[in-house]
Design a protein around this motif. Structure first.
Motif, PDB file in Angstrom:
ATOM      1  N   VAL A 150       0.852  -2.877  -3.753  1.00  0.00           N
ATOM      2  CA  VAL A 150       0.132  -3.127  -2.509  1.00  0.00           C
ATOM      3  C   VAL A 150      -0.114  -1.806  -1.802  1.00  0.00           C
ATOM      4  N   ASP A 151      -1.372  -1.534  -1.456  1.00  0.00           N
ATOM      5  CA  ASP A 151      -1.734  -0.362  -0.671  1.00  0.00           C
ATOM      6  C   ASP A 151      -1.491  -0.713   0.791  1.00  0.00           C
ATOM      7  N   PRO A 152      -0.508  -0.059   1.438  1.00  0.00           N
ATOM      8  CA  PRO A 152      -0.164  -0.433   2.812  1.00  0.00           C
ATOM      9  C   PRO A 152      -1.226  -0.062   3.836  1.00  0.00           C
ATOM     10  N   VAL A 153      -2.099   0.872   3.513  1.00  0.00           N
ATOM     11  CA  VAL A 153      -3.134   1.280   4.459  1.00  0.00           C
ATOM     12  C   VAL A 153      -4.297   0.305   4.430  1.00  0.00           C
ATOM     13  N   ARG A 154      -4.801   0.040   3.255  1.00  0.00           N
ATOM     14  CA  ARG A 154      -5.974  -0.829   3.113  1.00  0.00           C
ATOM     15  C   ARG A 154      -5.605  -2.299   2.961  1.00  0.00           C
ATOM     16  N   GLN A 155      -4.331  -2.586   2.839  1.00  0.00           N
ATOM     17  CA  GLN A 155      -3.868  -3.958   2.670  1.00  0.00           C
ATOM     18  C   GLN A 155      -4.544  -4.637   1.493  1.00  0.00           C
ATOM     19  N   GLU A 156      -4.660  -3.900   0.389  1.00  0.00           N
ATOM     20  CA  GLU A 156      -5.232  -4.478  -0.818  1.00  0.00           C
ATOM     21  C   GLU A 156      -4.298  -4.218  -1.988  1.00  0.00           C
ATOM     22  N   ILE A 157      -4.518  -4.947  -3.035  1.00  0.00           N
ATOM     23  CA  ILE A 157      -3.692  -4.811  -4.225  1.00  0.00           C
ATOM     24  C   ILE A 157      -4.481  -4.024  -5.259  1.00  0.00           C
ATOM     25  N   ARG A 172       4.039   1.554   8.638  1.00  0.00           N
ATOM     26  CA  ARG A 172       3.904   0.432   7.708  1.00  0.00           C
ATOM     27  C   ARG A 172       5.198   0.061   6.998  1.00  0.00           C
ATOM     28  N   GLY A 173       6.183   0.929   7.011  1.00  0.00           N
ATOM     29  CA  GLY A 173       7.448   0.610   6.366  1.00  0.00           C
ATOM     30  C   GLY A 173       7.467   0.872   4.865  1.00  0.00           C
ATOM     31  N   THR A 174       6.360   1.333   4.316  1.00  0.00           N
ATOM     32  CA  THR A 174       6.261   1.658   2.900  1.00  0.00           C
ATOM     33  C   THR A 174       5.049   2.567   2.719  1.00  0.00           C
ATOM     34  N   SER A 175       4.731   2.904   1.487  1.00  0.00           N
ATOM     35  CA  SER A 175       3.554   3.718   1.173  1.00  0.00           C
ATOM     36  C   SER A 175       3.223   3.507  -0.292  1.00  0.00           C
TER      37      SER A 175
END
Length: 84
Positions: A10-17, A69-72
């Motif tokens: 999961v891309d935490p910036v774009r919220q896409e997989i 975001r808590g992740t990257s």
């Protein structure tokens, strides 16, 4: 021993997989590639981890945050590498 990770991160910036694949031989990353995500970041990470021991990559990437975001993307890769 050769292993491969193929799956979704999961891309935490774009919220896409996006899909990724990492090949490992004798505990060393021999290939990494991702689709989608932040192109420059994923390409850079792939170049940097090639030839690196899996545990060294985990140690360097684990816990990297992207803003609040808590992740990257690198953190998610470390999480996937832990599955080996």
């Amino acid at each position: 021993m050769t292993a491969a990770i193929r799956g979704h991160i999961v891309d935490p910036v774009r919220q896409e997989i996006y899909d990724g694949v990492v090949h490992v031989k004798d505990g060393v990353i021999t290939f990494a590639q991702f689709t989608k995500g932040c192109s420059g970041n994923t390409q850079g990470v792939c170049v940097l981890i090639k030839g690196m021991k899996v545990q060294d990559a985990i140690d360097k990437l684990d816990g990297i945050l992207c803003g609040r975001r808590g992740t990257s993307c690198p953190d998610q890769l470390a999480t996937a590498l832990k599955l080996l």
